[in-house]
Design a protein around this motif. Structure first.
Motif, mmCIF file in Angstrom:
data_model
loop_
_atom_site.group_PDB
_atom_site.id
_atom_site.type_symbol
_atom_site.label_atom_id
_atom_site.label_comp_id
_atom_site.label_asym_id
_atom_site.label_seq_id
_atom_site.Cartn_x
_atom_site.Cartn_y
_atom_site.Cartn_z
ATOM 1 N N PRO A 181 61.642 43.816 2.013
ATOM 2 C CA PRO A 181 60.711 43.909 3.150
ATOM 3 C C PRO A 181 61.462 44.118 4.460
ATOM 4 C CG PRO A 181 60.896 41.636 2.376
ATOM 5 C CD PRO A 181 61.664 42.484 1.405
ATOM 6 N N GLY A 182 60.953 45.074 5.248
ATOM 7 C CA GLY A 182 61.561 45.301 6.557
ATOM 8 C C GLY A 182 61.043 44.299 7.571
ATOM 9 N N GLU A 183 61.169 44.662 8.844
ATOM 10 C CA GLU A 183 60.703 43.799 9.940
ATOM 11 C C GLU A 183 59.212 43.507 9.749
ATOM 12 O OE1 GLU A 183 62.943 43.083 12.315
ATOM 13 O OE2 GLU A 183 61.714 41.964 13.733
ATOM 14 N N PRO A 184 58.808 42.246 9.731
ATOM 15 C CA PRO A 184 57.382 41.973 9.510
ATOM 16 C C PRO A 184 56.553 42.217 10.763
ATOM 17 C CG PRO A 184 58.559 39.910 9.797
ATOM 18 C CD PRO A 184 59.595 41.009 9.843
ATOM 19 N N ARG A 185 55.276 42.476 10.559
ATOM 20 C CA ARG A 185 54.285 42.532 11.648
ATOM 21 C C ARG A 185 53.163 41.579 11.290
ATOM 22 N NH1 ARG A 185 52.830 48.664 13.100
ATOM 23 N NH2 ARG A 185 51.647 47.625 14.791
ATOM 24 N N ALA A 186 52.701 40.825 12.269
ATOM 25 C CA ALA A 186 51.631 39.843 12.057
ATOM 26 C C ALA A 186 50.398 40.267 12.844
ATOM 27 C CB ALA A 186 52.092 38.456 12.506
ATOM 28 N N PHE A 187 49.258 40.243 12.166
ATOM 29 C CA PHE A 187 47.985 40.627 12.793
ATOM 30 C C PHE A 187 47.006 39.454 12.741
ATOM 31 C CE2 PHE A 187 48.715 45.109 13.392
ATOM 32 C CZ PHE A 187 49.608 45.466 12.413
ATOM 33 N N ARG A 188 46.309 39.264 13.845
ATOM 34 C CA ARG A 188 45.197 38.299 13.887
ATOM 35 C C ARG A 188 43.969 39.043 13.383
ATOM 36 N NH1 ARG A 188 45.827 36.810 18.756
ATOM 37 N NH2 ARG A 188 46.720 34.709 18.493
ATOM 38 N N VAL A 189 43.332 38.539 12.338
ATOM 39 C CA VAL A 189 42.218 39.236 11.704
ATOM 40 C C VAL A 189 40.916 38.481 11.978
ATOM 41 C CG1 VAL A 189 41.390 40.315 9.577
ATOM 42 C CG2 VAL A 189 43.849 39.898 9.868
ATOM 43 N N PRO A 190 39.934 39.133 12.559
ATOM 44 C CA PRO A 190 38.655 38.442 12.827
ATOM 45 C C PRO A 190 38.002 37.926 11.530
ATOM 46 C CG PRO A 190 38.756 40.559 13.976
ATOM 47 C CD PRO A 190 39.924 40.529 13.056
ATOM 48 N N GLY A 191 37.203 36.911 11.662
ATOM 49 C CA GLY A 191 36.582 36.268 10.499
ATOM 50 C C GLY A 191 35.546 37.116 9.787
ATOM 51 N N ASN A 192 35.144 38.229 10.422
ATOM 52 C CA ASN A 192 34.172 39.121 9.749
ATOM 53 C C ASN A 192 34.861 40.391 9.258
ATOM 54 O OD1 ASN A 192 34.792 40.455 12.060
ATOM 55 N ND2 ASN A 192 32.679 40.792 12.717
ATOM 56 N N THR A 193 36.182 40.335 9.174
ATOM 57 C CA THR A 193 36.954 41.529 8.805
ATOM 58 C C THR A 193 37.901 41.219 7.654
ATOM 59 O OG1 THR A 193 36.857 42.293 11.113
ATOM 60 C CG2 THR A 193 38.555 43.272 9.708
ATOM 61 N N GLY A 194 37.973 42.148 6.703
ATOM 62 C CA GLY A 194 38.890 41.993 5.582
ATOM 63 C C GLY A 194 40.003 43.033 5.670
ATOM 64 N N LEU A 195 40.909 42.944 4.705
ATOM 65 C CA LEU A 195 42.014 43.891 4.603
ATOM 66 C C LEU A 195 42.261 44.214 3.141
ATOM 67 C CD1 LEU A 195 44.646 42.255 7.018
ATOM 68 C CD2 LEU A 195 43.182 44.233 7.517
ATOM 69 N N GLN A 196 42.618 45.449 2.894
ATOM 70 C CA GLN A 196 43.161 45.769 1.572
ATOM 71 C C GLN A 196 44.617 46.180 1.755
ATOM 72 O OE1 GLN A 196 41.335 47.507 -2.117
ATOM 73 N NE2 GLN A 196 42.336 49.358 -1.377
ATOM 74 N N TYR A 197 45.517 45.424 1.116
ATOM 75 C CA TYR A 197 46.920 45.802 1.095
ATOM 76 C C TYR A 197 47.067 46.903 0.038
ATOM 77 C CZ TYR A 197 47.472 41.209 3.293
ATOM 78 O OH TYR A 197 47.353 40.131 4.119
ATOM 79 N N GLY A 198 47.729 47.981 0.443
ATOM 80 C CA GLY A 198 47.943 49.048 -0.525
ATOM 81 C C GLY A 198 48.857 48.588 -1.648
ATOM 82 N N ARG A 199 48.802 49.332 -2.739
ATOM 83 C CA ARG A 199 49.670 49.030 -3.879
ATOM 84 C C ARG A 199 51.125 49.077 -3.417
ATOM 85 N NH1 ARG A 199 49.870 53.163 -9.000
ATOM 86 N NH2 ARG A 199 51.904 52.560 -9.799
#
Ligand SMILES: NC(=O)N[C@@H](O)C(=O)O
Ligand code: NI
Length: 163
Positions: free
Chosen positions: A103-121
């Protein structure tokens, strides 16, 4: 220890890592005689490698304690992984591009409670980071043969000071 600043989530910023699951970004279809809005195809699961299949699970994540150290990342070489909050509470996603198999340099995101994410394969991410109270998420990912979990530690931890 390096401070990891929380970024506001935008589809463009998250695009290298996967898809933002936001009803306002989806095609809206009126169905059921106009009584129901269908926010169609928020994401497409990518789980069929090596005979995999898509499953839907419920995660109940205990809140992380802050300052929280990011000491490792994981990825799923055979499938995508999507999280959609059931309890409308802000959560945190930490992702990274691949750097020669690590893993390279990480990035952190604040995600609203009505929002989801799909991490790609095969996208590096930190396991679920719930904030404040136990939080439930619908999780769509892969069930099947093969090793679908790779975990690697960071040589030096990053820290998220506060959510
Ligand atoms: N282990 C598991 O099912 N969950 C992790 O992959 C995660 O990203 O939280
Ligand atoms: Ni995962």
């Amino acid at each position: 220890m390096q401070e990891l600043k929380l970024e506001q989530l935008t589809p463009a910023d998250f695009a290298p890592f996967g898809v933002v699951l936001d009803k306002d970004l989806a095609e809206k279809r009126m169905i059921n005689e106009g009584t129901t809005e269908r926010f169609h195809a928020l994401a497409m699961a990518d789980t069929e490698a090596e005979g995999g299949r898509t499953i839907l699970s419920l995660f109940r994540g205990q809140p992380r304690v802050f300052p929280y150290r990011i000491t490792m990342m994981e990825r799923h070489p055979l499938g995508s992984q999507a999280f959609f909050p059931v309890t409308n509470r802000t959560w945190i996603a930490v992702v990274a591009l691949d750097d020669d198999g690590r893993p390279g340099e990480p990035r952190a995101f604040r995600v609203p409670g009505n929002t989801g994410l799909q991490y790609g394969r095969n996208i590096w991410h930190h396991p679920l980071i719930a904030v404040g109270e136990p939080s439930q998420f619908l999780v769509m990912d892969r069930e099947g043969e093969g090793d679908n979990l790779e975990e690697i530690g960071y040589p030096a931890p990053y820290v998220i000071t506060e959510p």
